[in-house]
Design a protein around this motif. Structure first.
Motif, PDB file in Angstrom:
ATOM      1  N   UNK A   1       0.809  -1.210   0.000  1.00 17.85           N
ATOM      2  CA  UNK A   1       0.000   0.000   0.000  1.00 17.85           C
ATOM      3  C   UNK A   1       0.841   1.259   0.000  1.00 17.85           C
ATOM      4  N   UNK A   2       0.494   2.168   0.884  1.00 21.54           N
ATOM      5  CA  UNK A   2       1.165   3.463   0.944  1.00 21.54           C
ATOM      6  C   UNK A   2       2.423   3.458   1.799  1.00 21.54           C
TER       7      UNK A   2
ATOM      8  N   UNK B   1       2.433  -2.872   4.818  1.00 25.79           N
ATOM      9  CA  UNK B   1       1.277  -2.267   5.464  1.00 25.79           C
ATOM     10  C   UNK B   1       0.012  -2.702   4.747  1.00 25.79           C
ATOM     11  N   UNK B   2      -0.967  -3.120   5.525  1.00 29.53           N
ATOM     12  CA  UNK B   2      -2.281  -3.399   4.946  1.00 29.53           C
ATOM     13  C   UNK B   2      -3.292  -2.359   5.407  1.00 29.53           C
ATOM     14  N   UNK B   3      -2.794  -1.183   5.841  1.00 26.84           N
ATOM     15  CA  UNK B   3      -3.675  -0.153   6.380  1.00 26.84           C
ATOM     16  C   UNK B   3      -4.676   0.325   5.338  1.00 26.84           C
ATOM     17  N   UNK B   4      -4.225   0.547   4.099  1.00 24.56           N
ATOM     18  CA  UNK B   4      -5.142   0.997   3.056  1.00 24.56           C
ATOM     19  C   UNK B   4      -6.170  -0.092   2.749  1.00 24.56           C
ATOM     20  N   UNK B   5      -5.723  -1.343   2.718  1.00 27.32           N
ATOM     21  CA  UNK B   5      -6.617  -2.474   2.456  1.00 27.32           C
ATOM     22  C   UNK B   5      -7.681  -2.579   3.552  1.00 27.32           C
TER      23      UNK B   5
ATOM     24  N   UNK C   1     -10.155   0.368   3.361  1.00 27.40           N
ATOM     25  CA  UNK C   1     -11.141   0.172   2.289  1.00 27.40           C
ATOM     26  C   UNK C   1     -12.248  -0.781   2.752  1.00 27.40           C
ATOM     27  N   UNK C   2     -11.866  -1.909   3.374  1.00 24.91           N
ATOM     28  CA  UNK C   2     -12.864  -2.875   3.824  1.00 24.91           C
ATOM     29  C   UNK C   2     -13.777  -2.275   4.886  1.00 24.91           C
ATOM     30  N   UNK C   3     -13.198  -1.506   5.817  1.00 27.21           N
ATOM     31  CA  UNK C   3     -14.011  -0.894   6.870  1.00 27.21           C
ATOM     32  C   UNK C   3     -14.965   0.145   6.290  1.00 27.21           C
TER      33      UNK C   3
END
Length: 443
Positions: free
Chosen positions: A305-306, A347-351, A354-356
């Motif tokens: 991600x970012x 990082x899976x923060x963007x992923x 998006x799901x949230x």
């Protein structure tokens, strides 16, 4: 089903003794005659193996043999029938339909009335559809047949739950190097000839077999056919003669999903060496490089991600480079992308954001955004307060107004929570700074 009567010509053929002289493939000639001769499946057939215990207690139930080709599934089924004095019947789901199943079941019922049971071996059982699989249930439950199904696919996905609940799954493993060597030695003993290979070539032949016993013996037969008197092949000559058999790899089967999962998890685990290994395994087996390139792009957006915004750029560039260069040079671009994303901060923060956000959007329904950020192209809309109080961020200090943009009925939400890793460390600083400004201006 009564045994098929041999034709007169077949009787004459056998009576003349020609049947024994007819050529038979080496794997068929060396097929084990007793269960103890089967190699590579000690966890099933060893002293404490599952089948050994069943045979000792004389309580053989229906079974599903799951494993790669050439691991002994058919052979073990035949030998089980001999060991339990059951009539062995074999059908293949590839060539059989409902009518064939009815005939087999009727014959098994007739045989049962005469006091003899039936072991029905169904090869490629996963190829039967749901209705055909369901047809086995009554004859399994009343003991008409002991079903032994063989499949190379994961039974959890390919077989009905009802069928699985009535059968025990036994996993057959690919043959290791020691088991393949045992097959080689047995072949040499039966044929009476040593393999014309030096030590390195013999090791290469083991690897070519790729855990498949049937393939191993077929390769052995090809080596003997190619060898002249007193000729010994080295590794290079062996590969030229056999044209190197491709690894066992069905792009629609478990091997495909297992390897792509291993590649993805190696990248996620920041292990570039393991990631390259699995990438090369798939390329060597003939996987479509564009499938791999697409999966690598997915890894960039899902697991990086970012934390490193360049990851997506590089992975897309690798896909374009493969399109431009083609095989084999283009694969290097994909390998380079794999190394990059494996060594990038994760990082899976963007992923997760998006799901949230998607979950909240679905649960919240059609909530109206706050009126101050709605356009007001008509007088009616202006009279309704559309656009009232909107602050143009570029005209505010720090180019940040701090206004609330969520629907009033929903309230402010937080979806994106960047970790203190990679480039997201800088994003974290910005978000914290804007949060402080927002709180100050709203108060």
């Amino acid at each position: 089903m009564s045994p098929k009567q041999p034709t007169p010509s077949a009787n004459l053929f056998a009576a003349a003794g020609l049947e024994q002289d007819a050529p038979r493939p080496l794997p068929e000639r060396l097929r084990p005659r007793v269960l103890s001769d089967v190699v590579g499946q000690d966890h099933i057939l060893g002293p404490d193996g599952a089948l050994t215990r069943m045979l000792e207690t004389r309580t053989l139930g229906s079974l599903v043999f799951w494993g790669p080709p050439g691991t002994g599934k058919t052979t073990v089924a035949r030998l089980l029938a001999d060991a339990t004095e059951l009539q062995f019947e074999q059908i293949s789901a590839v060539f059989s339909g409902v009518a064939d199943l009815k005939k087999v079941f009727e014959a098994a019922r007739a045989r049962r009335e005469m006091g003899r049971g039936t072991l029905l071996f169904v090869d490629e059982v996963h190829r039967f559809n749901k209705a055909q699989q369901d047809s086995f249930l009554p004859v399994m439950e009343d003991g008409t047949v002991v079903l032994v199904g063989a499949t190379t696919e994961n039974p959890s996905f390919e077989l009905n739950a009802a069928l699985l609940s009535r059968a025990r799954v036994l996993v057959f493993q690919s043959l290791d190097a020691a088991a393949i060597e045992k097959l080689f030695a047995h072949a040499e003993s039966v044929v009476g000839r040593a393999l014309p290979l030096d030590d390195e070539a013999r090791a290469v032949l083991v690897r070519m077999a790729d855990g498949d016993g049937r393939a191993a013996l077929t390769l052995v037969e090809e080596v003997w056919r190619a060898a002249r008197t007193n000729e010994i092949f080295n590794a290079a000559q062996l590969q030229d003669i056999l044209q190197r058999r491709a690894p066992i790899y069905d792009k629609s089967a478990d091997g495909h999903y297992n390897l792509i999962s291993a590649l993805h998890k190696s990248v996620r685990g920041s292990d570039p060496d393991a990631a390259l290994y699995y990438l090369c395994r798939m390329l060597d087996a003939g996987e479509d490089p564009l499938f791999l390139a697409r999966r690598v792009v997915r890894m960039a957006v899902e697991d990086i991600g970012l934390a490193d915004p360049q990851a997506l750029v590089i992975c897309n560039a690798a896909k374009d480079a493969y399109d431009f260069l083609g095989h084999p040079e283009g694969e290097l671009a994909i390998a380079q992308a794999v190394i990059y994303i494996a060594t990038a901060p994760k990082s899976n923060a963007a992923y997760m954001a998006y799901k949230a956000a998607m979950r909240t959007a679905k649960e919240g329904g059609s909530l109206l955004p706050p009126k101050h950020i709605l356009n007001s192209p008509t007088k009616l809309m202006k009279s309704e307060g559309y656009g009232d109080g909107y602050q143009y961020d570029h005209d505010t200090p720090e180019a940040f107004s701090g206004q609330d943009y969520f629907p009033e009925a929903l309230g402010r939400q937080t979806f994106y929570d960047p970790p203190e890793r990679g480039f997201e460390r800088e994003i974290r600083k910005r978000l914290d700074y804007w949060t402080r400004l927002r709180n100050e201006r709203q108060s």
